[in-house]
Scaffold this active site. Structure first.
Site, PDB file in Angstrom:
ATOM      1  N   LYS A  32      97.784 137.019 126.526  1.00  7.59           N
ATOM      2  CA  LYS A  32      97.865 136.142 127.699  1.00  7.59           C
ATOM      3  C   LYS A  32      96.549 135.370 127.900  1.00  7.59           C
ATOM      4  CE  LYS A  32     101.269 139.156 129.981  1.00  7.59           C
ATOM      5  NZ  LYS A  32     101.675 139.820 131.252  1.00  7.59           N
ATOM      6  N   GLU A 149     113.107 136.545 123.183  1.00  3.70           N
ATOM      7  CA  GLU A 149     111.702 136.121 123.283  1.00  3.70           C
ATOM      8  C   GLU A 149     111.171 135.571 121.951  1.00  3.70           C
ATOM      9  OE1 GLU A 149     109.714 139.542 124.913  1.00  3.70           O
ATOM     10  OE2 GLU A 149     110.634 139.255 126.881  1.00  3.70           O
TER      11      GLU A 149
HETATM   12  P1  ADP Z   1     105.516 144.429 131.535  1.00  8.90           P
HETATM   13  O1  ADP Z   1     104.739 143.206 131.125  1.00  8.90           O
HETATM   14  O2  ADP Z   1     104.698 145.668 131.406  1.00  8.90           O
HETATM   15  O3  ADP Z   1     106.854 144.532 130.831  1.00  8.90           O
HETATM   16  P2  ADP Z   1     107.001 143.565 133.896  1.00  8.90           P
HETATM   17  O4  ADP Z   1     108.062 143.094 132.965  1.00  8.90           O
HETATM   18  O5  ADP Z   1     107.400 144.445 135.031  1.00  8.90           O
HETATM   19  O6  ADP Z   1     105.815 144.308 133.108  1.00  8.90           O
HETATM   20  O7  ADP Z   1     106.282 142.308 134.540  1.00  8.90           O
HETATM   21  C1  ADP Z   1     105.998 141.154 133.776  1.00  8.90           C
HETATM   22  C2  ADP Z   1     104.596 140.695 134.090  1.00  8.90           C
HETATM   23  O8  ADP Z   1     104.538 140.286 135.458  1.00  8.90           O
HETATM   24  C3  ADP Z   1     103.506 141.774 133.991  1.00  8.90           C
HETATM   25  O9  ADP Z   1     103.049 141.990 132.668  1.00  8.90           O
HETATM   26  C4  ADP Z   1     102.433 141.197 134.871  1.00  8.90           C
HETATM   27  O10 ADP Z   1     101.710 140.142 134.234  1.00  8.90           O
HETATM   28  C5  ADP Z   1     103.260 140.602 136.009  1.00  8.90           C
HETATM   29  N1  ADP Z   1     103.452 141.563 137.103  1.00  8.90           N
HETATM   30  C6  ADP Z   1     104.209 142.673 137.119  1.00  8.90           C
HETATM   31  N2  ADP Z   1     104.163 143.313 138.303  1.00  8.90           N
HETATM   32  C7  ADP Z   1     103.337 142.576 139.078  1.00  8.90           C
HETATM   33  C8  ADP Z   1     102.854 142.688 140.426  1.00  8.90           C
HETATM   34  N3  ADP Z   1     103.239 143.693 141.213  1.00  8.90           N
HETATM   35  N4  ADP Z   1     102.018 141.732 140.883  1.00  8.90           N
HETATM   36  C9  ADP Z   1     101.630 140.705 140.098  1.00  8.90           C
HETATM   37  N5  ADP Z   1     102.045 140.528 138.827  1.00  8.90           N
HETATM   38  C10 ADP Z   1     102.876 141.447 138.312  1.00  8.90           C
END
Ligand code: ADP
Ligand code: MG
Length: 161
Positions: A32, A149
């Protein structure tokens, strides 16, 4: 000495090849914008390679806000969607296809938990993430999401396993 063609032996060999091949999986990885800004691209790729994941496609690109919204469409109802897509489009990212046995789960393990405060020692997010949003890497979470993706960023000619 020529032993003749043993059909059953050959069938076993082919079966072995197929089952080994089946374990090979592909997943999408993103370094990222915060990871690129922190200059840990090389370090992150090295961790994948040391853990048996091969980079079979890679490019450095910059997403528009709309590109980021399309990629994260599954999260569009989440309260952090606007902020997340601003972050993901603020600077260059490195997108990769990783290939290996159990690549989806292995990549998630190397990445660590979404929230770096909960990530295990030695994981990418524990070592480099700023916070739950700016958490340095993305990894597909299932075969279906990996397929979507990977197709979002790469065509078949760009992936060379
Ligand atoms: P992951 O990337 O571990 O699969 P998620 O799919 O739940 O996690 O979320 C996608 C992305 O959104 C995360 O990697 C992070 O960048 C962002 N994100 C997740 N939860 C939050 C939160 N509570 N507040 C801000 N950004 C978040
Ligand atoms: Mg996710």
């Amino acid at each position: 000495m020529y032993r003749g063609f043993d059909k059953s032996e050959n069938t076993e060999k082919i079966k072995g090849k197929i089952s080994r091949r089946k374990l090979l999986e592909r997943t999408l990885s993103i370094i990222k914008p915060d990871g690129v800004e922190k200059k840990v691209v090389g370090e992150i790729i090295s961790r994948f390679e040391k853990n048996g994941l091969n980079v079979v496609a890679m490019k450095r690109i910059k997403l528009s806000k709309a590109d980021a919204e399309g990629f994260y469409a599954v999260h569009k109802e989440r309260p952090f969607f606007g902020s997340l897509t601003d972050f993901m489009s603020r600077g260059p990212i490195v997108v990769m296809v990783l290939e290996g046995e159990g690549a989806i789960a292995k990549n998630r393990e190397i990445m660590g938990a979404t929230n770096p405060e909960e990530a295990a020692e030695g994981t990418i997010r524990k070592d480099f993430a700023t916070n739950i949003e700016e958490n340095t890497v993305h990894g597909s979470d299932a075969p279906e999401t990996a397929a979507f993706e990977i197709g979002y960023f790469f065509n078949a000619l760009e992936i060379n396993g």
